[in-house]
Scaffold this active site. Structure first.
Site, mmCIF file in Angstrom:
data_model
loop_
_atom_site.group_PDB
_atom_site.id
_atom_site.type_symbol
_atom_site.label_atom_id
_atom_site.label_comp_id
_atom_site.label_asym_id
_atom_site.label_seq_id
_atom_site.Cartn_x
_atom_site.Cartn_y
_atom_site.Cartn_z
ATOM 1 N N LYS A 195 20.673 -12.319 -10.792
ATOM 2 C CA LYS A 195 19.485 -11.585 -10.340
ATOM 3 C C LYS A 195 18.524 -11.490 -11.518
ATOM 4 O O LYS A 195 18.947 -11.455 -12.682
ATOM 5 C CB LYS A 195 19.853 -10.175 -9.876
ATOM 6 C CG LYS A 195 18.852 -9.580 -8.927
ATOM 7 C CD LYS A 195 19.057 -10.132 -7.523
ATOM 8 C CE LYS A 195 18.047 -9.600 -6.540
ATOM 9 N NZ LYS A 195 18.428 -9.949 -5.160
HETATM 10 P P1 NAD Z 1 9.718 -7.097 0.562
HETATM 11 O O1 NAD Z 1 9.005 -6.894 -0.706
HETATM 12 O O2 NAD Z 1 9.314 -8.208 1.446
HETATM 13 O O3 NAD Z 1 9.692 -5.757 1.443
HETATM 14 C C1 NAD Z 1 10.084 -4.500 0.952
HETATM 15 C C2 NAD Z 1 9.692 -3.471 2.001
HETATM 16 O O4 NAD Z 1 10.197 -2.186 1.641
HETATM 17 C C3 NAD Z 1 8.169 -3.292 2.142
HETATM 18 O O5 NAD Z 1 7.851 -3.114 3.505
HETATM 19 C C4 NAD Z 1 7.901 -2.012 1.362
HETATM 20 O O6 NAD Z 1 6.711 -1.357 1.749
HETATM 21 C C5 NAD Z 1 9.144 -1.243 1.752
HETATM 22 N N1 NAD Z 1 9.423 -0.072 0.906
HETATM 23 C C6 NAD Z 1 9.438 0.025 -0.442
HETATM 24 N N2 NAD Z 1 9.734 1.276 -0.813
HETATM 25 C C7 NAD Z 1 9.943 1.975 0.339
HETATM 26 C C8 NAD Z 1 10.294 3.320 0.636
HETATM 27 N N3 NAD Z 1 10.507 4.200 -0.334
HETATM 28 N N4 NAD Z 1 10.426 3.699 1.939
HETATM 29 C C9 NAD Z 1 10.218 2.817 2.947
HETATM 30 N N5 NAD Z 1 9.900 1.525 2.712
HETATM 31 C C10 NAD Z 1 9.763 1.120 1.438
HETATM 32 O O7 NAD Z 1 11.271 -7.213 0.166
HETATM 33 P P2 NAD Z 1 12.433 -7.897 0.997
HETATM 34 O O8 NAD Z 1 12.578 -9.290 0.530
HETATM 35 O O9 NAD Z 1 12.263 -7.602 2.431
HETATM 36 O O10 NAD Z 1 13.705 -7.101 0.432
HETATM 37 C C11 NAD Z 1 14.109 -5.837 0.958
HETATM 38 C C12 NAD Z 1 15.558 -5.601 0.565
HETATM 39 O O11 NAD Z 1 16.377 -6.664 1.059
HETATM 40 C C13 NAD Z 1 15.840 -5.550 -0.937
HETATM 41 O O12 NAD Z 1 16.907 -4.659 -1.176
HETATM 42 C C14 NAD Z 1 16.293 -6.969 -1.248
HETATM 43 O O13 NAD Z 1 17.082 -7.050 -2.425
HETATM 44 C C15 NAD Z 1 17.102 -7.254 -0.006
HETATM 45 N N6 NAD Z 1 17.318 -8.667 0.283
HETATM 46 C C16 NAD Z 1 16.271 -9.530 0.408
HETATM 47 C C17 NAD Z 1 16.528 -10.869 0.731
HETATM 48 C C18 NAD Z 1 15.413 -11.851 0.967
HETATM 49 O O14 NAD Z 1 15.719 -12.991 1.362
HETATM 50 N N7 NAD Z 1 14.168 -11.498 0.800
HETATM 51 C C19 NAD Z 1 17.848 -11.325 0.860
HETATM 52 C C20 NAD Z 1 18.891 -10.405 0.732
HETATM 53 C C21 NAD Z 1 18.610 -9.080 0.452
#
Ligand code: NAD
Length: 414
Positions: free
Chosen positions: A105
């Protein structure tokens, strides 16, 4: 920080599974520590002409199963502690899905919302240059995470390629399709969350039809998960993002919300009843999906949760203390390393396509994703029943047993 540090929390989860399978204590000494942590200074010239030095990290946790794989996060709360925990979870996730990868990461402490596009590009290119000594298609392959996108991956790929003197599409995944990105990658994590939710209900002889869902976070994971779940018959009755929370007991218009986020970068510009952002977690729903950041469900709020099923779209949204509270309340938790593994499954397919130069149709990608996710679910479900443990512990057991088997053949160098 609430409760334990993330790294401590990741260790606790590992120890629990290690105890369950009576893991060799010598092997545990290897698995409880990251292989490598790189901490770097990333000086860039801002648009104002001033220079600012950001701090960034890349952690490669364990590479026994293959090159390390993991996202890059741009967020003010990024820390060494967070990056190491996320890299450990990537290690177990890749092993659970039986991918030929270890876990990594990366992240930069910054507020991407306050940076211009050209500042973000310089930040990304300098970050890539600083981690270059430990980067490579057979060493470590980054992908998007919170507040990084396919464009960020294109900049990493271009920077790496410029230094090598040839174009290297297999250095990142989650890149734009025109650069060798895979069809279906953008949607893969959310699609995987929906598949796992459906499989869990099926295993319990239930269905998604009419099930009420609350989604915390409406980015890549949350937005797509909401879309696929609503297509499978679920009703998305509450969504939140950093801007606020929207509710509708009759079901929200998910495609409309996705359009709204594309246009305005927030959900609250969409028509609907607004409530306090923090209230999302406590809605009277069947399924709660935290898909934002870690530590959202903790000791102080776990008892207020009404949902009977929690599907961890985000990494590490539930603290171990909350886990215990929820378990006592009989709430089922589908753990992150299983629920959100769809992204890395399709990342693996993207890497294979880029290495071979052969590209597949979305139908084939989605079929492979479906196969891998349902197989991993079955394995975890059967392990949980056989050992009478939680799904989280079962997922760790499957992952750690696999890595232990790798070590049983590879041994320890020298
Ligand atoms: P992203 O940046 O696309 O979206 C993050 C979302 O969370 C946004 O809508 C943001 O406004 C919201 N957010 C942030 N703080 C918040 C809060 N306090 N309350 C409510 N909403 C809040 O990120 P993503 O890629 O969707 O990742 C989200 C999670 O999923 C992370 O934990 C990431 O590690 C995990 N993840 C992502 C992927 C991927 O392929 N993108 C894969 C596995 C896991």
């Amino acid at each position: 920080m609430i409760e334990d540090s993330l790294r401590k929390k990741a260790k606790k989860q590992l120890y629990k599974a290690a105890q369950e399978i009576k893991l060799d204590s010598n092997l545990l000494k290897i698995l409880e520590k990251p292989k490598r942590i790189l901490k770097i200074s990333i000086p860039i010239k801002l648009d104002s002409g001033k220079i600012k030095a950001y701090i960034g990290f890349r952690c490669q946790y364990n590479d026994a199963k293959g090159p390390t794989k993991g996202g890059v996060r741009y967020h003010p709360d990024v820390s060494e502690d967070e990056v190491v925990a996320l890299a450990a979870w990537m290690t177990w996730k890749c092993a659970l899905l039986d991918l030929p990868y270890g876990g990594a990461k990366g992240g930069i402490i910054c507020d991407p919302k306050k940076l211009s596009e050209s500042e973000l590009e310089r930040l990304t290119r300098r970050y890539t240059t600083e981690i270059m000594p430990v980067l490579g298609p057979q060493i470590d392959i980054p992908a998007p995470d919170v507040y990084t996108t396919s464009k960020t991956m294109a900049w990493i790929m271009d920077t790496f390629s410029m230094f090598k003197g040839y174009t290297e599409p297999s250095i990142v995944t989650g890149k734009p399709e025109i650069l060798g990105g895979s069809k279906g990658r953008k949607e893969a994590t959310g699609r995987g969350v929906a598949i796992i939710t459906r499989e869990f209900l099926k295993a319990r002889k239930k269905s998604l039809k009419g099930a009420k869902v609350a989604m915390q976070g409406f980015g890549n994971v949350g937005g797509h998960a909401a879309l696929f779940l609503s297509q499978m018959g679920a009703k998305i009755v509450a969504v939140s993002d950093v801007s606020g929370c929207l509710v509708n007991p009759d079901g929200l218009d998910v495609p409309g919300l996705i359009n709204c986020v594309e246009k305005h970068a927030c959900v609250i510009k969409h028509p609907g009843k607004q409530i306090d952002r923090e209230e999302l977690l406590f809605q009277d729903v069947d399924i709660l999906i935290p898909a934002a950041l870690e530590n959202q469900i903790h000791r102080k709020n776990a008892h207020k949760i009404k949902a009977r099923i929690i599907v961890e779209g985000a990494n590490g949204p539930t603290t171990p203390e909350a886990d215990e509270i929820l378990e006592k309340k009989g709430i089922h938790i589908i753990p992150d390393i299983l629920a959100n593994a769809g992204g890395v499954v399709v990342s693996h397919l993207e890497w294979v396509q880029a290495l071979s130069g052969l590209y597949w149709e979305e139908k084939e990608i989605n079929a492979e994703l479906e196969k891998k996710m349902t197989k991993a679910f079955q394995h975890v479900w059967e392990t949980a029943i056989k050992r009478k443990v939680s799904l989280r512990c079962a997922a760790y057991v499957v992952a750690i047993e696999r890595i232990a088997e790798v070590y049983s053949y590879r041994g320890l160098f020298p």
